[in-house]
Scaffold this active site. Structure first.
Site, PDB file in Angstrom:
ATOM      1  N   HIS A 213       3.946  -7.852   3.001  1.00 19.69           N
ATOM      2  CA  HIS A 213       3.363  -8.558   4.095  1.00 19.69           C
ATOM      3  C   HIS A 213       2.830  -9.994   3.588  1.00 19.69           C
ATOM      4  O   HIS A 213       2.429 -10.874   4.198  1.00 19.69           O
ATOM      5  CB  HIS A 213       2.075  -7.960   4.514  1.00 19.69           C
ATOM      6  N   THR A 249       7.428  11.019   2.057  1.00 21.99           N
ATOM      7  CA  THR A 249       8.499  10.714   2.943  1.00 21.99           C
ATOM      8  C   THR A 249       8.487   9.123   2.893  1.00 21.99           C
ATOM      9  O   THR A 249       7.401   8.717   3.078  1.00 21.99           O
ATOM     10  CB  THR A 249       8.266  11.309   4.088  1.00 21.99           C
ATOM     11  N   CYS A 336      -9.222  -9.788  -0.684  1.00 23.37           N
ATOM     12  CA  CYS A 336      -9.973  -8.611  -1.121  1.00 23.37           C
ATOM     13  C   CYS A 336     -11.358  -8.894  -1.377  1.00 23.37           C
ATOM     14  O   CYS A 336     -11.986  -7.870  -1.661  1.00 23.37           O
ATOM     15  CB  CYS A 336      -9.109  -8.008  -2.416  1.00 23.37           C
TER      16      CYS A 336
HETATM   17  N1  PLP Z   1      -1.659  -9.061  -6.258  1.00 20.21           N
HETATM   18  C1  PLP Z   1      -2.076 -10.286  -5.731  1.00 20.21           C
HETATM   19  C2  PLP Z   1      -1.917 -11.346  -6.486  1.00 20.21           C
HETATM   20  C3  PLP Z   1      -2.479 -10.348  -4.426  1.00 20.21           C
HETATM   21  O1  PLP Z   1      -2.732 -11.654  -4.027  1.00 20.21           O
HETATM   22  C4  PLP Z   1      -2.593  -9.356  -3.725  1.00 20.21           C
HETATM   23  C5  PLP Z   1      -3.158  -9.534  -2.275  1.00 20.21           C
HETATM   24  O2  PLP Z   1      -3.729 -10.367  -1.782  1.00 20.21           O
HETATM   25  C6  PLP Z   1      -2.336  -7.760  -4.108  1.00 20.21           C
HETATM   26  C7  PLP Z   1      -1.867  -7.872  -5.415  1.00 20.21           C
HETATM   27  C8  PLP Z   1      -2.373  -6.764  -3.304  1.00 20.21           C
HETATM   28  O3  PLP Z   1      -1.406  -6.621  -2.486  1.00 20.21           O
HETATM   29  P1  PLP Z   1      -1.288  -5.721  -1.192  1.00 20.21           P
HETATM   30  O4  PLP Z   1      -2.030  -6.300  -0.094  1.00 20.21           O
HETATM   31  O5  PLP Z   1       0.235  -5.628  -0.658  1.00 20.21           O
HETATM   32  O6  PLP Z   1      -1.880  -4.514  -1.601  1.00 20.21           O
END
Ligand code: PLP
Length: 396
Positions: A213, A249, A336
């Site tokens: 994404h 799956t 996050c």
């Molecule tokens: N690693 C980095 C550097 C990211 O920027 C992010 C998401 O912001 C992730 C891992 C996590 O990816 P996902 O949203 O696909 O779990």
């Protein structure tokens, strides 16, 4: 409220490309068979998954057999960190040693929580985790890592492009140190793939995480590159999917969309890098003309998709709300940690002053942003900064 909406939070997630959506559609409808089914009925979906595997491998210079599909960057990172630590803490018939002590992981202070938190969890269980420092640009001290990589180290994990500053790390410098120490080398390339050339062979990595994404693919799908011959313990147990490394799956529409997104990213890479670099430079020019107290936190070598800026005299969180009301979506840090009021661990590790930490904002760009959008956004950001400064009586 404005009618023009400008989305500048592409490091959090991107819009799916129309070609990606088109590629996915049949797999929500008539092509519903389980690719693990060996019948002719399932041949189309089985074949589509294997084409996607080739497309993902093509983006990062891997062999298709080295691609393991996951639910996204977070799972890929967890698989790399836990999968390595568990293997190292077991004897060769899979029995867990009495203690995790003696398992050493080296990472750094600017990792995404998807790497940082599994490492912290392993630390709680008794593993030794070493966090390398970084400089004022967020560039990880690779000499520190080389010195720390003593024989017996299980894993070195350093991200390729930082999600807050965009800093590109010198991952390929670590391959000899990792090999000499008998450690696996992992990189989180979630913000790098599609935003800079990524080649697993040139990087010399054993494990590499990517997410769909972030490159105009669907959410909830990603991959871990696992170099041929690398031993890894699965995180979950079930059927024999993905060479028993990731049972369950397969998410066929997601995987097909992810594959298409990777193909588009690889074929359009050079053009996209030029386009995003031009947009980013134009945005910096517009932001800094006739406005004092603007600091560009992202270093020169950062990926063109990410720009971190600090504005003196304002709170980034107040600016974010003001911009949101005016139709401009950006962020104060990683998606996050957006709901987390704590200052960014990345900008703190880079040693930003508390004033610059407080006033920081991340803008992130994509192929769907236009010159007109960025001209408008820069104008609105400047007006909003000036308004907030007046409200809090800021004087230089
Ligand atoms: N690693 C980095 C550097 C990211 O920027 C992010 C998401 O912001 C992730 C891992 C996590 O990816 P996902 O949203 O696909 O779990």
């Amino acid at each position: 409220m404005s009618s023009l909406k400008v989305y500048l939070n592409n490091a959090a997630s991107t819009a799916a490309d129309p070609a990606v959506i088109e590629a996915m559609l049949p797999f929500f409808g008539e092509q519903y068979a389980n690719p693990a089914d060996t019948s002719l009925f399932a041949a189309f979906s089985r074949n589509a998954v294997e084409i996607a595997r080739e497309q993902v491998a093509y983006l990062i210079g891997a062999d298709p057999s080295e691609i393991v599909f996951t639910s996204g960057g977070t799972e890929s990172d967890n698989m790399a960190v836990f999968g390595t630590a568990v293997i190292r803490s077991c004897d060769n018939v899979g029995r867990l040693y009495a203690s995790w002590r003696g398992v050493r992981i080296i990472t750094d202070s600017v990792e995404h929580p998807a790497v940082m938190n599994p490492c912290r969890e392993l630390e709680k269980r008794g593993c030794e985790v070493i966090y390398a420092p970084c400089d004022a640009n967020g560039l990880v001290d690779t000499e520190f890592i080389k010195r720390s990589a003593t024989p017996g180290t299980a894993l070195i994990s350093v991200m390729l492009a930082n999600n807050e500053l965009g800093t590109v790390q010198n991952v390929c410098e670590l391959k000899c140190a990792a090999a000499e120490a008998g450690a696996l080398l992992h990189t989180d390339a979630v913000q790098a793939a599609g935003h800079m050339p990524v080649d697993v062979k040139k990087l010399g990595v054993d494990l590499l995480s990517i997410s769909s994404h972030k490159i105009h693919g669907p959410k909830g799908v990603g991959a871990l590159f696992v170099k041929k011959g690398t031993r890894l313990q699965p995180l979950i147990y079930g059927g024999g999917h993905e060479k028993r490394l990731r049972p369950g799956t397969l998410n066929v529409p997601g995987i097909v969309g992810f594959g298409k997104a990777c193909e588009l990213a690889r074929n359009g890479l050079e053009k996209e890098l030029d386009y995003l670099s031009r947009l980013k430079n134009m945005f910096i020019d517009r932001l800094t003309v006739n406005l004092d107290g603007v600091h560009i936190n992202s270093p020169e070598n950062s990926v063109p998709s990410i720009l971190s800026v600090s504005f003196d005299g304002i709170e980034g969180s107040s600016l974010l709300i003001e911009l949101d009301m005016k139709g401009i979506c950006c962020s104060t840090g990683s998606a996050c940690s957006a709901s987390n009021a704590k200052p960014s661990h990345v900008l703190s590790a880079a040693g930003l002053s508390s004033e610059r930490l407080k006033g920081s904002i991340r803008f992130s760009f994509s192929r769907f942003n236009t010159d007109e959008e960025l001209e408008y956004a820069a104008k609105v950001v400047k007006e909003s900064v000036e308004r907030l400064r007046r409200l809090c009586g800021y004087a230089r």
